[in-house]
Design a protein around this motif. Structure first.
Motif: not given
Length: 340
Positions: A293-322
């Motif tokens: 998953s990716y996040c633009p280089i931005a302010t904490a305020l802009r990055g917060a919802p992306i961080l939250k979305s990643f946190y919520d989705a993490a249990p269902n994400l497949s692992p990255p390439p080896r």
């Protein structure tokens, strides 16, 4: 940069490269610049160096291998690289007699082999420094085997198992996002900590500053103190077994830095099967593609919802390439050496 002045990935890369080469039977050692009696067949330089090294090596029958890290250049946009493009045009017009000599680009052109960590950096070496494509090789950084979630099945037969959901291998009691990075502005750990507080996503930051008097580090500690436990910080962790366990139990890995070449901590987290949230930069896209998953280089305020979305989705994400092991990296390097 000496490790005692500035710790970081370059030091880890050098130590593990030499160790792995020795383990597969290559007689590798660190260059003793003060020892005129030291002999070698190949001089493998990690980092950019003036062309006179290759110039002195050649008459002695020594092959020269350059392995540079384009941390800054590789993180620039096309527009930001435009001034360099004009320099390249002038360099071509003067046949490399002025710019290439002055800025150390000549080394890319006279080295017997040039090694890039990613395909993105390989292309930049041609575009920005005039490197010979026929002498370029892509060899990534490696990962110690202790970090792999299931070393035997994944290393001996990486296609033997389908990716498993994140929730199947994580401890639900350890719902921490983990960031392993030097506490410095380039790594943007303050911005990450602030975003974690806004998003209320438990985040564990592991690392040390270059100096405890650094104002950025002091600002970081202040954010940690005011986070009411959302941001966890206890310093750096040097024990590799402990770090492997942290990655294997982490809810996800986050690195929102402004510049990277090929992050060793991201590779270690990937080896442990940890979902990744990374800055949206070419090195990351080139390495992990759509398996991070990716996040633009931005302010904490802009990055917060992306961080939250990643946190919520993490249990269902497949692992990255080896990623590769250091042994696999050493075998690639040995093949390049033998080709010289």
């Amino acid at each position: 940069m000496p490790a005692f002045l500035a710790h970081g990935g370059g030091h880890v890369q050098a130590i593990n490269t030499v160790k792995a080469l020795r383990e597969i039977g290559v007689d590798a050692d660190f260059a003793r610049w003060w020892d005129s009696d030291q002999k070698c067949d190949i001089l493998h330089f990690l980092g950019r160096v003036d062309g006179f090294y290759a110039g002195f090596a050649r008459p002695k029958g020594i092959k020269f291998v350059l392995a540079d890290l384009l941390t800054s250049q590789g993180s620039r946009t096309k527009l930001q690289r435009m001034p360099h493009w004009f320099l390249r045009q002038f360099d071509r017009a003067t046949n490399g007699r002025i710019i290439a000599e002055k800025f150390g680009w000549k080394t890319y052109r006279i080295a017997d082999a040039v090694i890039a960590l990613t395909a993105w950096e390989r292309d930049l070496m041609v575009e920005m420094f005039g490197a010979d494509p026929s002498r370029l090789h892509v060899v990534p950084n490696g990962v110690e085997e202790i970090f792999f979630n299931n070393p035997k099945s994944k290393i001996e037969n990486p296609q033997s198992a389908l990716p498993v959901p994140h929730s199947a291998i994580r401890n639900p009691q350890s719902k921490w996002l983990v960031c392993t990075a030097t506490i410095t502005e380039r790594k943007r750990v303050v911005e990450l900590a602030e975003a974690a507080v806004i998003a209320q996503t438990p985040t564990w930051i592991i690392g040390k500053p270059y100096a405890e008097s650094d104002p950025y580090f002091i600002r970081f500690l202040d954010v940690v103190r005011r986070s009411n436990g959302i941001v966890r910080y206890e310093g750096g962790i040097s024990d590799r077994t402990q770090m492997a366990d942290i990655y294997k139990n982490a809810w996800g890995f986050v690195l929102l830095s402004t510049m990277e070449s090929l992050s060793l901590s991201a590779l270690e987290a990937a080896a442990a099967g940890c979902p990744l949230l990374l800055s949206d930069l070419p090195w990351a896209r080139c390495t992990f593609g759509d398996q991070a998953s990716y996040c633009p280089i931005a302010t904490a305020l802009r990055g917060a919802p992306i961080l939250k979305s990643f946190y919520d989705a993490a249990p269902n994400l497949s692992p990255p390439p080896r990623p590769a092991t250091w042994k696999e990296v050493a075998l690639q390097l040995k093949g390049i050496y033998e080709g010289l």
